[in-house]
Design a protein around this motif. Structure first.
Motif, PDB file in Angstrom:
ATOM      1  N   SER A 214      23.864  74.388  37.842  1.00  0.00           N
ATOM      2  CA  SER A 214      25.303  74.128  37.710  1.00  0.00           C
ATOM      3  C   SER A 214      26.141  75.366  38.014  1.00  0.00           C
ATOM      4  O   SER A 214      27.342  75.246  38.283  1.00  0.00           O
ATOM      5  CB  SER A 214      25.619  73.627  36.302  1.00  0.00           C
TER       6      SER A 214
ATOM      7  N   THR B 172      31.324  66.698  49.125  1.00  0.00           N
ATOM      8  CA  THR B 172      30.356  67.799  49.225  1.00  0.00           C
ATOM      9  C   THR B 172      29.275  67.704  48.164  1.00  0.00           C
ATOM     10  O   THR B 172      28.224  68.337  48.276  1.00  0.00           O
ATOM     11  CB  THR B 172      31.066  69.159  49.113  1.00  0.00           C
ATOM     12  N   GLY B 173      29.537  66.899  47.118  1.00  0.00           N
ATOM     13  CA  GLY B 173      28.535  66.739  46.078  1.00  0.00           C
ATOM     14  C   GLY B 173      27.275  66.060  46.562  1.00  0.00           C
ATOM     15  O   GLY B 173      26.210  66.196  45.940  1.00  0.00           O
TER      16      GLY B 173
ATOM     17  N   TRP C 143      25.224  68.199  36.611  1.00  0.00           N
ATOM     18  CA  TRP C 143      23.936  68.599  37.163  1.00  0.00           C
ATOM     19  C   TRP C 143      22.798  68.571  36.152  1.00  0.00           C
ATOM     20  O   TRP C 143      21.666  68.230  36.523  1.00  0.00           O
ATOM     21  CB  TRP C 143      24.070  69.956  37.845  1.00  0.00           C
TER      22      TRP C 143
ATOM     23  N   SER D 217      24.807  68.671  47.373  1.00  0.00           N
ATOM     24  CA  SER D 217      24.315  69.241  46.118  1.00  0.00           C
ATOM     25  C   SER D 217      23.310  68.311  45.452  1.00  0.00           C
ATOM     26  O   SER D 217      22.303  68.762  44.887  1.00  0.00           O
ATOM     27  CB  SER D 217      25.493  69.503  45.182  1.00  0.00           C
ATOM     28  N   CYS D 218      23.568  67.004  45.526  1.00  0.00           N
ATOM     29  CA  CYS D 218      22.623  66.032  44.960  1.00  0.00           C
ATOM     30  C   CYS D 218      21.279  66.096  45.671  1.00  0.00           C
ATOM     31  O   CYS D 218      20.218  66.023  45.035  1.00  0.00           O
ATOM     32  CB  CYS D 218      23.198  64.620  45.056  1.00  0.00           C
TER      33      CYS D 218
ATOM     34  N   LEU E  18      25.825  75.070  42.303  1.00  0.00           N
ATOM     35  CA  LEU E  18      26.027  73.851  43.093  1.00  0.00           C
ATOM     36  C   LEU E  18      27.502  73.459  43.123  1.00  0.00           C
ATOM     37  O   LEU E  18      28.129  73.329  42.072  1.00  0.00           O
ATOM     38  CB  LEU E  18      25.203  72.687  42.529  1.00  0.00           C
TER      39      LEU E  18
END
Length: 576
Positions: free
Chosen positions: A351, A233-234, A362, A237-238, A354
């Motif tokens: 942060s 899932t990151g 982050w 967010s990225c 996210l």
């Protein structure tokens, strides 16, 4: 088919050894210049804020607060303005655009004044609280040292560019300890080419500076950090972090140049602008002292999440305002450190919302993404973030976020913060570059092998009647003696002989300057450059310049063939 031994992956670089030797010297000089610049920043910080003659590394935020401190940036701005006005106006700005302009439009020549006054002015500007980094000034100073050394040796403008860039990137390496990122900065932003003759000296200068920095300042990374690997899932967010970082970069660039426009409308000489900007810096320092100076300690606190959210928001707002105002005033200072702080601050804010990654990830990701989008150098920013933290776990999210930010800015902005200033001076910088089609092809691939020739022993009137009558096919013809080419002849030359000399033979009326030879092993770029330099339209292709046995002929229209193929590759859409 015989092997084409003359076709190489890279062009010959016969002077590479000379350039490498000079690059080693430049790497040493740039490292010493970086040490001097950092010492000047420390000295003036102690003089302005603590009243002591000391080279200790102290932050303006450590001084005892007082209203009088608001006047320190004004005094520093006034001194910098005077140095720029009566010393050299080339010290104004953050360094990288000035280096690019010297490379592209100044034949890579820089003055000794820049090498001396740039670090002095930057030390005063940053030491008096200016919200800048040391990297821009050292890029300019190192570049000036490289250029000055190159000017003392018989080098071409292209070789001088290599030395300038070697000095600039070696200086950056000495400040941050990031030699690989500095080399990438050269490739993405300064060299405008990818050739061993330029890349190798620059890389070696950075390596020398890297070892020099280790000897002077140690081997520890500037902001040692270790984050946890993000989950799947990151990735989302990225992407979001990259988009927001790109928006921050675009907003800062736009705001900077609009503020610069406001300064240009002031009814006072630009010498006074840094002092006027010092008013905003001084007020900002009273509100948030940590926004003053280089702020490497503050960047470290942001990356490690040592500051409360409310403090970070205030720091972001103050730093952005005073940095934009101060830089727009034309004072001397760099952009990398402020961008690192602003990007890391954005990451701290994000942060809290996210998902999919370590909270300390982050600030690092947004720091690199903001830097890469603002400079237009994403690979530099990714490797730079790794170089200052040694956090290998963060490489994948850095890649995703930084390239997203770069794509956002490339699609939404015409120019970067690095090139806008140059464009405002009426000079366009095109950042994309690829392999020149003329470099990829050789003369033997495009030359005409079936050539109509004129016998050098033929009478002038016979040549006029045979080759320049109603059935004339070409503007000029090569003149030969057997298989040896003597030169080119055209109608104008033959008609200029005069009626009473028409019995003379063709070889007698050839001018030596009309002979232009080419070898089949040359690249089309080499030949095209020579034709342009001599102002001629065609060349005889010979097997050897001594025997001059004619193999074919190349005209300017022949040199368009590689470009036509390139155009077809770029524009013809096909389905298979």
């Amino acid at each position: 088919m015989p092997l084409a031994h003359h076709k190489r992956d890279f062009a010959r670089a016969d002077r590479l050894a000379v350039l490498i030797a000079l690059a080693v010297v430049i790497g040493v000089l740039a490292t010493l210049a970086a040490a001097v610049l950092l010492a000047l920043i420390h000295l003036f910080t102690n003089l302005f804020y603590f009243g002591s003659w000391s080279f200790a590394d102290r932050s303006p935020a450590e001084h005892t607060p007082g209203m009088w401190a608001a006047f320190i940036p004004i005094l520093g701005g006034l001194i910098v303005g005077l140095i720029a006005r009566f010393g050299s106006s080339q010290i104004r700005g953050h360094g990288i655009p000035e280096a690019i302009e010297a490379i592209l439009y100044g034949k890579s020549r820089m003055s000794a004044k820049v090498a001396v006054l740039k670090p002095l002015a930057s030390g005063i500007a940053i030491g008096s609280g200016g919200p800048f980094g040391a990297e821009g000034p050292i890029i300019m100073t190192g570049g000036a040292l490289g250029s000055l050394l190159a000017q003392r040796v018989a080098l071409t403008a292209a070789e001088r560019k290599t030395m300038l860039v070697a000095g600039a990137t070696a200086g950056m390496t000495a400040v941050f300890g990031t030699p690989v990122a500095a080399v990438l900065l050269a490739v993405e932003l300064l060299l405008f080419e990818w050739r061993p003759r330029s890349f190798l000296p620059v890389a070696l200068a950075c390596a020398v500076a890297g070892f020099g920095r280790a000897a002077l300042f140690g081997t520890e990374p500037l902001f040692a950090l270790q984050t946890a690997a993000p989950d799947v899932t990151g990735l989302l967010s990225c992407l979001l972090a990259g988009l927001l970082s790109g928006a921050l970069a675009a907003g800062l660039s736009t705001l900077l140049y609009r503020t610069e426009d406001l300064f240009s409308k002031l009814p006072v000489h630009w010498m006074w602008w840094p002092a006027l900007a010092g008013i905003a810096v001084g007020i900002g320092g009273l509100i948030e002292p940590r926004a003053l100076g280089v702020g490497y300690d503050v960047i470290g606190d942001l990356l490690h999440q040592h500051l409360a959210l409310q403090v970070v928001v205030a720091l972001l707002a103050v730093k952005a305002v005073i940095w934009v105002v101060a830089l727009a005033s034309g004072t001397s200072g760099g952009v990398l450190a402020p961008l690192l702080m602003l990007g890391a601050g954005l990451g701290v804010v994000l942060s809290h919302i996210l998902p999919g990654g370590d909270a300390t990830l982050w600030p690092l990701v947004c720091m690199a993404a903001t830097l890469g989008a603002t400079l237009g150098a994403p690979l530099t920013a990714i490797v730079f973030a790794f170089g200052v933290t040694h956090d290998a776990q963060a490489l994948l999210p850095l890649l995703a976020a930084t390239l997203t930010a770069h794509g956002f800015v490339a699609l939404t902005m015409r120019r970067s913060i690095m090139t806008e200033k140059i464009a405002r001076r009426g000079r366009h910088v095109f950042r994309e570059y690829g392999v020149d089609p003329l470099e990829r092809h050789h003369v033997d691939e495009i030359m005409s092998r079936q050539v109509q020739t004129v016998d050098g022993s033929a009478a002038v009137h016979d040549a006029l009647a045979t080759h320049f009558g109603a059935t004339q096919l070409h503007r000029a013809y090569p003149v030969v003696d057997g298989e040896t080419v003597l030169g080119f002849i055209d109608r104008q030359t033959l008609q200029g002989v005069g009626d009473d000399a028409r019995q003379r033979v063709v070889r007698d009326v050839l001018a030596p300057a009309e002979l232009n030879l080419a070898l089949p092993t040359e690249t089309c770029r080499q030949l095209a450059s020579r034709l342009a330099a001599h102002g001629v339209e065609r060349a005889a292709v010979v097997d050897d310049v001594r025997t001059r046995r004619l193999l074919g002929i190349v005209t300017r229209s022949d040199l368009l063939k590689p470009s036509a193929s390139h155009f077809d590759d770029e524009h013809r859409r096909e389905r298979f």
